[in-house]
Design an enzyme around this catalytic site. Sequence first.
Site, PDB file in Angstrom:
ATOM      1  N   HIS A 118      -7.231  -4.314  10.608  1.00 17.46           N
ATOM      2  CA  HIS A 118      -7.129  -4.405   8.672  1.00 17.46           C
ATOM      3  C   HIS A 118      -5.537  -4.823   8.306  1.00 17.46           C
ATOM      4  O   HIS A 118      -4.504  -4.948   9.119  1.00 17.46           O
ATOM      5  CB  HIS A 118      -6.936  -3.137   8.210  1.00 17.46           C
ATOM      6  CG  HIS A 118      -5.609  -2.261   8.900  1.00 17.46           C
ATOM      7  ND1 HIS A 118      -5.829  -0.884   9.829  1.00 17.46           N
ATOM      8  CD2 HIS A 118      -4.226  -1.688   8.571  1.00 17.46           C
ATOM      9  CE1 HIS A 118      -4.976  -0.031   9.962  1.00 17.46           C
ATOM     10  NE2 HIS A 118      -3.582  -0.876   9.225  1.00 17.46           N
ATOM     11  N   ASP A 134       1.012  -0.986  -0.068  1.00 11.86           N
ATOM     12  CA  ASP A 134      -0.062  -0.145  -0.046  1.00 11.86           C
ATOM     13  C   ASP A 134       0.823   1.109  -0.133  1.00 11.86           C
ATOM     14  O   ASP A 134       1.872   1.030   0.248  1.00 11.86           O
ATOM     15  CB  ASP A 134      -1.417   0.190   1.500  1.00 11.86           C
ATOM     16  CG  ASP A 134      -0.142  -0.026   2.886  1.00 11.86           C
ATOM     17  OD1 ASP A 134       1.115  -0.328   2.646  1.00 11.86           O
ATOM     18  OD2 ASP A 134      -1.182  -0.536   3.882  1.00 11.86           O
ATOM     19  N   ASN A 137      -7.512  -2.772  14.244  1.00 12.73           N
ATOM     20  CA  ASN A 137      -9.240  -3.022  14.291  1.00 12.73           C
ATOM     21  C   ASN A 137      -9.025  -4.278  13.105  1.00 12.73           C
ATOM     22  O   ASN A 137      -9.694  -4.706  12.239  1.00 12.73           O
ATOM     23  CB  ASN A 137      -9.485  -2.157  12.901  1.00 12.73           C
ATOM     24  CG  ASN A 137      -8.703  -1.041  12.023  1.00 12.73           C
ATOM     25  OD1 ASN A 137      -7.978  -1.893  11.743  1.00 12.73           O
ATOM     26  ND2 ASN A 137      -9.729  -0.394  11.554  1.00 12.73           N
ATOM     27  N   GLU A 180      -9.600  -1.540   5.540  1.00 14.86           N
ATOM     28  CA  GLU A 180     -10.089  -1.307   6.566  1.00 14.86           C
ATOM     29  C   GLU A 180     -11.946  -2.410   6.717  1.00 14.86           C
ATOM     30  O   GLU A 180     -11.977  -3.180   5.867  1.00 14.86           O
ATOM     31  CB  GLU A 180     -10.661  -0.140   6.855  1.00 14.86           C
ATOM     32  CG  GLU A 180      -9.287   1.229   6.487  1.00 14.86           C
ATOM     33  CD  GLU A 180      -8.459   1.448   7.552  1.00 14.86           C
ATOM     34  OE1 GLU A 180      -8.885   0.718   9.108  1.00 14.86           O
ATOM     35  OE2 GLU A 180      -7.639   3.269   7.849  1.00 14.86           O
TER      36      GLU A 180
HETATM   37  N1  LIG Z   1      -0.882  -0.001   6.153  1.00 12.89           N
HETATM   38  C1  LIG Z   1      -0.194  -0.049   7.118  1.00 12.89           C
HETATM   39  C2  LIG Z   1      -0.407  -1.555   7.606  1.00 12.89           C
HETATM   40  O1  LIG Z   1       0.192  -2.609   6.602  1.00 12.89           O
HETATM   41  C3  LIG Z   1       0.167  -1.974   8.572  1.00 12.89           C
HETATM   42  O2  LIG Z   1       0.386  -3.785   8.936  1.00 12.89           O
HETATM   43  C4  LIG Z   1      -0.276  -1.420   9.903  1.00 12.89           C
HETATM   44  C5  LIG Z   1       0.150  -2.236  11.388  1.00 12.89           C
HETATM   45  O3  LIG Z   1       1.310  -1.180  11.599  1.00 12.89           O
HETATM   46  P1  LIG Z   1       2.241  -1.396  12.579  1.00 12.89           P
HETATM   47  O4  LIG Z   1       3.204  -2.578  12.322  1.00 12.89           O
HETATM   48  O5  LIG Z   1       3.216  -0.210  13.524  1.00 12.89           O
HETATM   49  O6  LIG Z   1       1.386  -1.843  14.532  1.00 12.89           O
HETATM   50  O7  LIG Z   1       0.445   0.008  10.361  1.00 12.89           O
HETATM   51  C6  LIG Z   1      -0.111   0.722   8.777  1.00 12.89           C
HETATM   52  O8  LIG Z   1      -1.857   0.677   8.147  1.00 12.89           O
END
Ligand SMILES: N[C@@H]1[C@@H](O)[C@H](O)[C@@H](COP(=O)(O)O)O[C@@H]1O
Length: 264
Positions: free
Chosen positions: A138, A67, A136, A143
């Site tokens: 995702h 993404d 959440n 989402e």
């Molecule tokens: N788009 C990314 C996700 O791909 C990732 O998994 C998520 C969790 O991030 P973290 O690993 O910092 O908790 O954050 C972002 O929203």
Amino acid sequence: MQIVILNNSDDVASYGANIFIQQLRRKPSSVLGLATGSTPLALYRLLIGANQVGDVSFAQATSFNLDEYLGLDGQHKQSYRYFMDQQLFDHIDIDKQRTFVPPGDASDPIEACERYERQIAQAGGIDIQLLGIGRNGHIGFNEPSSGLMSRTRVKTLTKATIEDNARFFSADEYQPHLSITMGIGTILDAKKVLLLATGANKAAAIKATVEGALSASCPASALQLHRNAMLVLDEAAASQLDDCDFYKHIEAENQKLQARLAKG
Ligand SMILES: N[C@@H]1[C@@H](O)[C@H](O)[C@@H](COP(=O)(O)O)O[C@@H]1O
């Protein structure tokens, strides 16, 4: 789903890095699906180390990131392209021309999403997709309420995700509310999926992913449909699972079987 529960986040990173190293040794031209966020950082550091001492090469590999923020170009310090360059690509022997991140500055984002899907297909599909998980549930920027068969497209971020990711932006900095993300269907097409989760703040999302119903309300629950999905968790992220002991038992049996097969 294969569920591996390890003591701490360091163990999760080395377990995950080892899977990537084995994948690249087996198939040097692997197509890697990569993720951002803080969770994969330690794994990337281990891959850089292994590459620098010649244990693994990325020279023939191709990568596709999950993404990108819509509205940020790759030079922007908060863009996921910039993150990947800084945290991985600039330190390994990968050909940058074969590292793909959805273009956050595309003049026609819808066309860019379709092109991204074509590029993945032309590369032969993703061999292994790395995932983190949002609080959440995702995955990528899919989402809650994301279609379980969705493809790469523009998505609006939830308030919770914007708040969670605000820590990367300074107070006066523009934080995008839109993204381009691979769809859940795109992720499910990967031959193998490896989701890493660490810390107690991911425990509820992991509970819903593993023991909840298959539901668009928890996008990661779609991994229940995948034939080769592995979740590597630390004890804190696994702490709300009802059947923790059973998952540990299965994994111990798996390890014994692997050891027996390796002996021949
Ligand atoms: N788009 C990314 C996700 O791909 C990732 O998994 C998520 C969790 O991030 P973290 O690993 O910092 O908790 O954050 C972002 O929203």
